[in-house]
Design an enzyme around this catalytic site. Sequence first.
Site, PDB file in Angstrom:
ATOM      1  N   GLN A   1      19.972  15.344   0.415  1.00  0.00           N
ATOM      2  CA  GLN A   1      20.657  14.393  -0.465  1.00  0.00           C
ATOM      3  C   GLN A   1      21.197  15.159  -1.670  1.00  0.00           C
ATOM      4  O   GLN A   1      20.478  15.973  -2.250  1.00  0.00           O
ATOM      5  CB  GLN A   1      19.687  13.297  -0.957  1.00  0.00           C
ATOM      6  CG  GLN A   1      19.080  12.455   0.144  1.00  0.00           C
ATOM      7  CD  GLN A   1      20.010  11.339   0.613  1.00  0.00           C
ATOM      8  OE1 GLN A   1      21.200  11.324   0.288  1.00  0.00           O
ATOM      9  NE2 GLN A   1      19.476  10.419   1.388  1.00  0.00           N
TER      10      GLN A   1
ATOM     11  N   ASP B   1      18.143  -1.454  10.454  1.00  0.00           N
ATOM     12  CA  ASP B   1      19.362  -0.766   9.994  1.00  0.00           C
ATOM     13  C   ASP B   1      20.148  -0.267  11.209  1.00  0.00           C
ATOM     14  O   ASP B   1      20.127   0.916  11.524  1.00  0.00           O
ATOM     15  CB  ASP B   1      18.917   0.395   9.086  1.00  0.00           C
ATOM     16  CG  ASP B   1      20.066   1.228   8.572  1.00  0.00           C
ATOM     17  OD1 ASP B   1      21.211   0.753   8.556  1.00  0.00           O
ATOM     18  OD2 ASP B   1      19.801   2.391   8.174  1.00  0.00           O
TER      19      ASP B   1
ATOM     20  N   ARG C   1      15.364   9.906  -5.384  1.00  0.00           N
ATOM     21  CA  ARG C   1      14.375  10.982  -5.445  1.00  0.00           C
ATOM     22  C   ARG C   1      13.637  10.920  -6.781  1.00  0.00           C
ATOM     23  O   ARG C   1      14.263  11.072  -7.833  1.00  0.00           O
ATOM     24  CB  ARG C   1      15.045  12.360  -5.348  1.00  0.00           C
ATOM     25  CG  ARG C   1      15.544  12.725  -3.961  1.00  0.00           C
ATOM     26  CD  ARG C   1      14.387  12.941  -2.994  1.00  0.00           C
ATOM     27  NE  ARG C   1      14.845  13.238  -1.657  1.00  0.00           N
ATOM     28  CZ  ARG C   1      15.132  12.322  -0.714  1.00  0.00           C
ATOM     29  NH1 ARG C   1      14.987  11.037  -0.978  1.00  0.00           N
ATOM     30  NH2 ARG C   1      15.530  12.683   0.479  1.00  0.00           N
TER      31      ARG C   1
ATOM     32  N   THR D   1      28.219   7.422   2.871  1.00  0.00           N
ATOM     33  CA  THR D   1      28.245   8.420   1.794  1.00  0.00           C
ATOM     34  C   THR D   1      28.460   9.828   2.346  1.00  0.00           C
ATOM     35  O   THR D   1      28.746  10.743   1.593  1.00  0.00           O
ATOM     36  CB  THR D   1      26.944   8.391   0.963  1.00  0.00           C
ATOM     37  OG1 THR D   1      25.854   8.331   1.861  1.00  0.00           O
ATOM     38  CG2 THR D   1      26.908   7.224   0.027  1.00  0.00           C
TER      39      THR D   1
ATOM     40  N   ASN E   1      32.752 -11.461  18.255  1.00  0.00           N
ATOM     41  CA  ASN E   1      31.858 -12.150  19.186  1.00  0.00           C
ATOM     42  C   ASN E   1      30.633 -11.291  19.515  1.00  0.00           C
ATOM     43  O   ASN E   1      29.501 -11.783  19.549  1.00  0.00           O
ATOM     44  CB  ASN E   1      32.651 -12.475  20.461  1.00  0.00           C
ATOM     45  CG  ASN E   1      31.874 -13.349  21.395  1.00  0.00           C
ATOM     46  OD1 ASN E   1      31.417 -14.428  21.011  1.00  0.00           O
ATOM     47  ND2 ASN E   1      31.684 -12.887  22.619  1.00  0.00           N
TER      48      ASN E   1
ATOM     49  N   ASP F   1      11.981   7.376   9.406  1.00  0.00           N
ATOM     50  CA  ASP F   1      12.841   8.216  10.250  1.00  0.00           C
ATOM     51  C   ASP F   1      11.991   9.225  11.006  1.00  0.00           C
ATOM     52  O   ASP F   1      11.876  10.387  10.612  1.00  0.00           O
ATOM     53  CB  ASP F   1      13.884   8.940   9.380  1.00  0.00           C
ATOM     54  CG  ASP F   1      14.864   7.959   8.756  1.00  0.00           C
ATOM     55  OD1 ASP F   1      15.247   7.001   9.440  1.00  0.00           O
ATOM     56  OD2 ASP F   1      15.237   8.155   7.586  1.00  0.00           O
TER      57      ASP F   1
ATOM     58  N   GLY G   1      12.851   7.677   1.913  1.00  0.00           N
ATOM     59  CA  GLY G   1      12.265   8.211   3.133  1.00  0.00           C
ATOM     60  C   GLY G   1      11.308   9.347   2.857  1.00  0.00           C
ATOM     61  O   GLY G   1      10.125   9.149   2.571  1.00  0.00           O
ATOM     62  N   ARG G   2      11.857  10.572   2.918  1.00  0.00           N
ATOM     63  CA  ARG G   2      11.014  11.765   2.939  1.00  0.00           C
ATOM     64  C   ARG G   2      10.018  11.932   1.786  1.00  0.00           C
ATOM     65  O   ARG G   2       8.919  12.428   2.027  1.00  0.00           O
ATOM     66  CB  ARG G   2      11.897  13.009   3.097  1.00  0.00           C
ATOM     67  CG  ARG G   2      12.417  13.118   4.532  1.00  0.00           C
ATOM     68  CD  ARG G   2      13.634  13.995   4.643  1.00  0.00           C
ATOM     69  NE  ARG G   2      14.803  13.380   4.039  1.00  0.00           N
ATOM     70  CZ  ARG G   2      15.995  13.955   3.987  1.00  0.00           C
ATOM     71  NH1 ARG G   2      16.161  15.158   4.491  1.00  0.00           N
ATOM     72  NH2 ARG G   2      17.007  13.324   3.447  1.00  0.00           N
TER      73      ARG G   2
ATOM     74  N   ASP H   1      31.744  -4.017  15.836  1.00  0.00           N
ATOM     75  CA  ASP H   1      32.342  -4.290  17.146  1.00  0.00           C
ATOM     76  C   ASP H   1      33.217  -5.537  16.972  1.00  0.00           C
ATOM     77  O   ASP H   1      33.432  -5.998  15.841  1.00  0.00           O
ATOM     78  CB  ASP H   1      31.206  -4.521  18.175  1.00  0.00           C
ATOM     79  CG  ASP H   1      31.612  -4.117  19.594  1.00  0.00           C
ATOM     80  OD1 ASP H   1      32.717  -4.516  20.023  1.00  0.00           O
ATOM     81  OD2 ASP H   1      30.834  -3.430  20.275  1.00  0.00           O
ATOM     82  N   ILE H   2      33.706  -6.100  18.057  1.00  0.00           N
ATOM     83  CA  ILE H   2      34.501  -7.325  17.920  1.00  0.00           C
ATOM     84  C   ILE H   2      33.587  -8.455  17.412  1.00  0.00           C
ATOM     85  O   ILE H   2      32.362  -8.405  17.614  1.00  0.00           O
ATOM     86  CB  ILE H   2      35.192  -7.717  19.252  1.00  0.00           C
ATOM     87  CG1 ILE H   2      34.168  -7.941  20.363  1.00  0.00           C
ATOM     88  CG2 ILE H   2      36.220  -6.662  19.654  1.00  0.00           C
ATOM     89  CD1 ILE H   2      34.782  -8.527  21.641  1.00  0.00           C
TER      90      ILE H   2
HETATM   91  O1  C5P Z   1      14.531  10.722   3.421  1.00  0.00           O
HETATM   92  P1  C5P Z   1      15.552  10.013   2.577  1.00  0.00           P
HETATM   93  O2  C5P Z   1      14.974   9.334   1.355  1.00  0.00           O
HETATM   94  O3  C5P Z   1      16.736  10.881   2.237  1.00  0.00           O
HETATM   95  O4  C5P Z   1      16.072   8.844   3.545  1.00  0.00           O
HETATM   96  C1  C5P Z   1      17.121   7.985   3.179  1.00  0.00           C
HETATM   97  C2  C5P Z   1      17.397   7.024   4.278  1.00  0.00           C
HETATM   98  O5  C5P Z   1      18.546   6.260   3.917  1.00  0.00           O
HETATM   99  C3  C5P Z   1      17.703   7.639   5.635  1.00  0.00           C
HETATM  100  O6  C5P Z   1      17.259   6.718   6.637  1.00  0.00           O
HETATM  101  C4  C5P Z   1      19.211   7.722   5.643  1.00  0.00           C
HETATM  102  O7  C5P Z   1      19.746   7.696   6.930  1.00  0.00           O
HETATM  103  C5  C5P Z   1      19.564   6.452   4.868  1.00  0.00           C
HETATM  104  N1  C5P Z   1      20.878   6.477   4.236  1.00  0.00           N
HETATM  105  C6  C5P Z   1      21.275   7.437   3.323  1.00  0.00           C
HETATM  106  N2  C5P Z   1      22.524   7.383   2.769  1.00  0.00           N
HETATM  107  C7  C5P Z   1      23.359   6.408   3.113  1.00  0.00           C
HETATM  108  C8  C5P Z   1      22.993   5.425   4.019  1.00  0.00           C
HETATM  109  C9  C5P Z   1      21.722   5.491   4.581  1.00  0.00           C
HETATM  110  O8  C5P Z   1      20.493   8.322   2.988  1.00  0.00           O
HETATM  111  N3  C5P Z   1      24.545   6.350   2.539  1.00  0.00           N
END
Ligand code: C5P
Length: 231
Positions: free
Chosen positions: A189, A60, A180, A119, A68, A11, A209-210, A65-66
Amino acid sequence: MTQSEIIVAVDYPTIQKAIELAQSLDPESCRLKVGKELFTRGGPQFIEAVHKLGFDVFLDLKFHDIPNTVAAACRAAADLGVWMINVHALGGRRMMEAAQEAVDNSSHVPKLIAVTILTSHSNGELHEIGLSGSAEENVLRLANLAKNSGLDGVVCSAKEAAKLKQEISSDFILVTPGIRPAWAEKGDQSRVMTPREAISAGSDYLVIGRPITESDDPQSALLKLIDELAE
Ligand code: C5P
Protein backbone atom coordinates in the site's frame (compact mmCIF):
# COMPACT_ATOMS: atom_id res chain seq x y z
CA MET A 1 -24.35 -6.81 15.79
CA THR A 2 -20.99 -5.25 16.57
CA GLN A 3 -20.60 -1.47 16.52
CA SER A 4 -16.94 -1.76 15.48
CA GLU A 5 -15.73 0.30 12.50
CA ILE A 6 -13.07 -2.30 11.72
CA ILE A 7 -13.51 -4.79 8.90
CA VAL A 8 -10.71 -7.36 8.82
CA ALA A 9 -9.78 -8.39 5.25
CA VAL A 10 -9.43 -12.17 5.40
CA ASP A 11 -7.04 -12.59 2.48
CA TYR A 12 -5.85 -16.17 2.92
CA PRO A 13 -5.37 -18.86 0.28
CA THR A 14 -6.85 -21.64 2.42
CA ILE A 15 -10.12 -22.03 4.25
CA GLN A 16 -8.38 -23.59 7.21
CA LYS A 17 -6.17 -20.54 7.79
CA ALA A 18 -9.18 -18.25 7.38
CA ILE A 19 -11.21 -20.22 9.92
CA GLU A 20 -8.29 -20.21 12.34
CA LEU A 21 -8.04 -16.44 12.02
CA ALA A 22 -11.80 -16.04 12.60
CA GLN A 23 -11.58 -18.27 15.66
CA SER A 24 -8.80 -16.09 17.05
CA LEU A 25 -10.83 -12.87 16.70
CA ASP A 26 -13.75 -11.60 18.77
CA PRO A 27 -16.85 -10.89 16.62
CA GLU A 28 -17.72 -8.07 19.03
CA SER A 29 -14.51 -6.28 17.94
CA CYS A 30 -14.68 -6.47 14.16
CA ARG A 31 -16.42 -7.61 10.99
CA LEU A 32 -14.82 -9.76 8.27
CA LYS A 33 -14.31 -9.03 4.56
CA VAL A 34 -14.39 -12.09 2.33
CA GLY A 35 -13.12 -11.55 -1.20
CA LYS A 36 -12.97 -13.40 -4.49
CA GLU A 37 -10.16 -15.82 -3.63
CA LEU A 38 -11.62 -17.09 -0.38
CA PHE A 39 -15.19 -17.20 -1.67
CA THR A 40 -14.13 -19.07 -4.79
CA ARG A 41 -12.50 -21.67 -2.57
CA GLY A 42 -14.88 -21.81 0.38
CA GLY A 43 -18.20 -20.61 -1.05
CA PRO A 44 -21.39 -20.29 0.96
CA GLN A 45 -20.20 -22.92 3.46
CA PHE A 46 -17.35 -20.66 4.52
CA ILE A 47 -19.77 -17.76 4.99
CA GLU A 48 -22.03 -20.00 7.04
CA ALA A 49 -19.08 -21.07 9.19
CA VAL A 50 -18.04 -17.50 10.04
CA HIS A 51 -21.68 -16.52 10.61
CA LYS A 52 -21.87 -19.35 13.14
CA LEU A 53 -18.83 -17.85 14.88
CA GLY A 54 -20.85 -14.63 15.18
CA PHE A 55 -19.26 -12.38 12.52
CA ASP A 56 -20.92 -9.87 10.21
CA VAL A 57 -19.56 -10.41 6.70
CA PHE A 58 -18.76 -7.95 3.92
CA LEU A 59 -18.86 -10.13 0.78
CA ASP A 60 -16.45 -8.25 -1.50
CA LEU A 61 -17.20 -9.78 -4.91
CA LYS A 62 -17.51 -6.49 -6.86
CA PHE A 63 -20.24 -7.63 -9.26
CA HIS A 64 -20.11 -6.08 -12.76
CA ASP A 65 -22.33 -7.48 -15.53
CA ILE A 66 -25.64 -6.77 -17.26
CA PRO A 67 -28.35 -5.51 -14.86
CA ASN A 68 -30.33 -8.76 -14.82
CA THR A 69 -27.27 -10.87 -13.97
CA VAL A 70 -26.01 -8.50 -11.28
CA ALA A 71 -29.48 -8.31 -9.71
CA ALA A 72 -29.62 -12.11 -9.57
CA ALA A 73 -26.13 -12.30 -8.05
CA CYS A 74 -27.05 -9.67 -5.43
CA ARG A 75 -30.22 -11.62 -4.57
CA ALA A 76 -28.10 -14.76 -4.09
CA ALA A 77 -25.61 -12.84 -1.94
CA ALA A 78 -28.43 -11.35 0.16
CA ASP A 79 -29.79 -14.86 0.69
CA LEU A 80 -26.47 -15.78 2.33
CA GLY A 81 -27.37 -13.35 5.11
CA VAL A 82 -24.27 -11.18 4.72
CA TRP A 83 -24.06 -7.68 6.17
CA MET A 84 -22.61 -5.87 3.12
CA ILE A 85 -22.08 -6.56 -0.61
CA ASN A 86 -20.70 -4.52 -3.51
CA VAL A 87 -20.85 -3.87 -7.25
CA HIS A 88 -18.77 -1.82 -9.72
CA ALA A 89 -20.19 1.66 -10.32
CA LEU A 90 -18.83 1.42 -13.88
CA GLY A 91 -21.69 -1.04 -14.51
CA GLY A 92 -23.86 2.07 -14.71
CA ARG A 93 -27.11 3.39 -13.28
CA ARG A 94 -29.44 0.66 -14.56
CA MET A 95 -27.17 -2.05 -13.20
CA MET A 96 -26.92 -0.38 -9.77
CA GLU A 97 -30.67 0.31 -9.61
CA ALA A 98 -31.39 -3.33 -10.48
CA ALA A 99 -28.94 -4.45 -7.78
CA GLN A 100 -30.57 -2.18 -5.19
CA GLU A 101 -34.06 -3.34 -6.12
CA ALA A 102 -33.01 -6.99 -5.82
CA VAL A 103 -31.51 -6.32 -2.41
CA ASP A 104 -34.55 -4.35 -1.22
CA ASN A 105 -36.84 -7.24 -2.15
CA SER A 106 -34.75 -9.81 -0.28
CA SER A 107 -35.82 -11.17 3.08
CA HIS A 108 -32.45 -10.12 4.49
CA VAL A 109 -31.28 -6.69 3.21
CA PRO A 110 -27.49 -6.21 3.19
CA LYS A 111 -25.89 -2.81 2.75
CA LEU A 112 -25.06 -2.31 -0.92
CA ILE A 113 -22.04 -0.24 -1.85
CA ALA A 114 -20.10 0.45 -5.05
CA VAL A 115 -16.48 0.41 -6.08
CA THR A 116 -15.75 3.55 -8.13
CA ILE A 117 -12.24 3.51 -9.61
CA LEU A 118 -9.84 0.80 -8.47
CA THR A 119 -6.97 2.45 -6.62
CA SER A 120 -4.58 0.29 -8.64
CA HIS A 121 -5.45 2.35 -11.76
CA SER A 122 -3.10 5.18 -12.70
CA ASN A 123 -4.43 8.19 -14.61
CA GLY A 124 -2.61 6.77 -17.66
CA GLU A 125 -4.54 3.50 -17.41
CA LEU A 126 -7.82 5.36 -17.03
CA HIS A 127 -7.14 7.26 -20.24
CA GLU A 128 -6.19 4.01 -21.96
CA ILE A 129 -9.60 2.53 -21.19
CA GLY A 130 -11.28 5.72 -22.38
CA LEU A 131 -12.00 7.56 -19.12
CA SER A 132 -11.00 11.20 -19.31
CA GLY A 133 -10.15 13.37 -16.34
CA SER A 134 -8.25 12.45 -13.20
CA ALA A 135 -8.94 9.44 -10.99
CA GLU A 136 -10.32 11.87 -8.39
CA GLU A 137 -12.83 13.38 -10.84
CA ASN A 138 -13.96 9.92 -11.91
CA VAL A 139 -14.34 8.78 -8.29
CA LEU A 140 -16.53 11.77 -7.46
CA ARG A 141 -18.72 11.35 -10.55
CA LEU A 142 -19.17 7.60 -9.98
CA ALA A 143 -19.83 8.04 -6.26
CA ASN A 144 -22.58 10.54 -7.11
CA LEU A 145 -23.99 8.06 -9.61
CA ALA A 146 -23.99 5.34 -6.95
CA LYS A 147 -25.83 7.67 -4.55
CA ASN A 148 -28.37 8.64 -7.23
CA SER A 149 -28.90 4.96 -8.05
CA GLY A 150 -29.98 4.40 -4.43
CA LEU A 151 -26.86 2.69 -3.06
CA ASP A 152 -25.72 3.02 0.55
CA GLY A 153 -22.13 4.06 -0.09
CA VAL A 154 -18.80 3.42 -1.80
CA VAL A 155 -15.40 1.90 -1.24
CA CYS A 156 -12.87 4.73 -1.45
CA SER A 157 -9.44 5.82 -0.35
CA ALA A 158 -9.41 7.62 2.99
CA LYS A 159 -7.70 10.43 1.07
CA GLU A 160 -10.98 10.95 -0.80
CA ALA A 161 -13.25 10.58 2.23
CA ALA A 162 -13.49 14.22 3.33
CA LYS A 163 -14.42 15.43 -0.15
CA LEU A 164 -17.01 12.66 -0.69
CA LYS A 165 -18.68 13.28 2.69
CA GLN A 166 -18.85 16.98 1.92
CA GLU A 167 -20.05 16.71 -1.68
CA ILE A 168 -22.40 13.72 -1.45
CA SER A 169 -23.95 13.41 1.99
CA SER A 170 -22.96 12.70 5.55
CA ASP A 171 -24.98 9.48 5.66
CA PHE A 172 -23.37 8.04 2.50
CA ILE A 173 -21.24 5.15 3.82
CA LEU A 174 -17.50 5.32 3.09
CA VAL A 175 -15.54 2.07 3.40
CA THR A 176 -11.80 2.64 3.19
CA PRO A 177 -8.87 0.26 2.70
CA GLY A 178 -5.24 1.39 2.67
CA ILE A 179 -5.17 1.80 6.45
CA ARG A 180 -1.93 1.40 8.38
CA PRO A 181 -1.37 2.15 12.06
CA ALA A 182 2.00 3.82 12.64
CA TRP A 183 3.45 0.56 14.05
CA ALA A 184 2.56 -1.63 11.04
CA GLU A 185 4.40 -2.40 7.78
CA LYS A 186 2.98 -0.62 4.75
CA GLY A 187 3.35 -3.69 2.48
CA ASP A 188 2.34 -2.82 -1.08
CA GLN A 189 0.00 0.00 0.00
CA SER A 190 1.45 3.39 -0.87
CA ARG A 191 -1.11 6.10 -0.03
CA VAL A 192 -1.94 5.03 3.52
CA MET A 193 -3.64 6.72 6.46
CA THR A 194 -3.71 5.71 10.10
CA PRO A 195 -7.04 4.49 11.51
CA ARG A 196 -7.59 7.75 13.42
CA GLU A 197 -6.75 9.92 10.42
CA ALA A 198 -9.17 7.91 8.27
CA ILE A 199 -12.04 8.21 10.76
CA SER A 200 -11.36 11.95 11.20
CA ALA A 201 -11.44 12.34 7.41
CA GLY A 202 -14.94 10.82 7.31
CA SER A 203 -14.43 7.05 6.81
CA ASP A 204 -17.23 5.01 8.36
CA TYR A 205 -15.55 1.62 8.12
CA LEU A 206 -11.87 0.73 7.88
CA VAL A 207 -10.78 -2.32 5.88
CA ILE A 208 -7.61 -3.61 7.51
CA GLY A 209 -5.84 -6.77 6.45
CA ARG A 210 -2.19 -7.57 7.03
CA PRO A 211 -1.57 -5.47 10.18
CA ILE A 212 -4.01 -7.93 11.81
CA THR A 213 -3.84 -11.08 9.69
CA GLU A 214 -0.04 -11.26 9.62
CA SER A 215 0.33 -10.50 13.31
CA ASP A 216 1.44 -13.34 15.63
CA ASP A 217 -1.54 -12.41 17.79
CA PRO A 218 -4.34 -11.02 15.59
CA GLN A 219 -6.76 -10.32 18.45
CA SER A 220 -4.12 -8.28 20.32
CA ALA A 221 -3.32 -6.33 17.15
CA LEU A 222 -7.04 -5.68 16.70
CA LEU A 223 -7.43 -4.50 20.32
CA LYS A 224 -4.39 -2.23 19.92
CA LEU A 225 -6.10 -0.66 16.89
CA ILE A 226 -9.36 -0.23 18.77
CA ASP A 227 -7.54 1.40 21.70
CA GLU A 228 -5.82 3.78 19.31
CA LEU A 229 -9.17 4.74 17.82
CA ALA A 230 -10.62 5.38 21.27
CA GLU A 231 -7.72 7.59 22.44
O1 C5P B 1 -3.64 -6.10 3.95
P1 C5P B 1 -4.30 -4.80 3.61
O2 C5P B 1 -4.71 -3.98 4.81
O3 C5P B 1 -3.50 -3.98 2.62
O4 C5P B 1 -5.65 -5.26 2.88
C1 C5P B 1 -6.54 -4.33 2.31
C2 C5P B 1 -7.69 -5.05 1.69
O5 C5P B 1 -8.49 -4.09 1.01
C3 C5P B 1 -7.33 -6.11 0.66
O6 C5P B 1 -8.35 -7.11 0.71
C4 C5P B 1 -7.40 -5.36 -0.65
O7 C5P B 1 -7.68 -6.19 -1.73
C5 C5P B 1 -8.55 -4.40 -0.36
N1 C5P B 1 -8.56 -3.20 -1.18
C6 C5P B 1 -7.50 -2.30 -1.23
N2 C5P B 1 -7.59 -1.19 -2.02
C7 C5P B 1 -8.68 -0.97 -2.75
C8 C5P B 1 -9.76 -1.85 -2.71
C9 C5P B 1 -9.66 -2.98 -1.91
O8 C5P B 1 -6.50 -2.49 -0.54
N3 C5P B 1 -8.76 0.13 -3.47
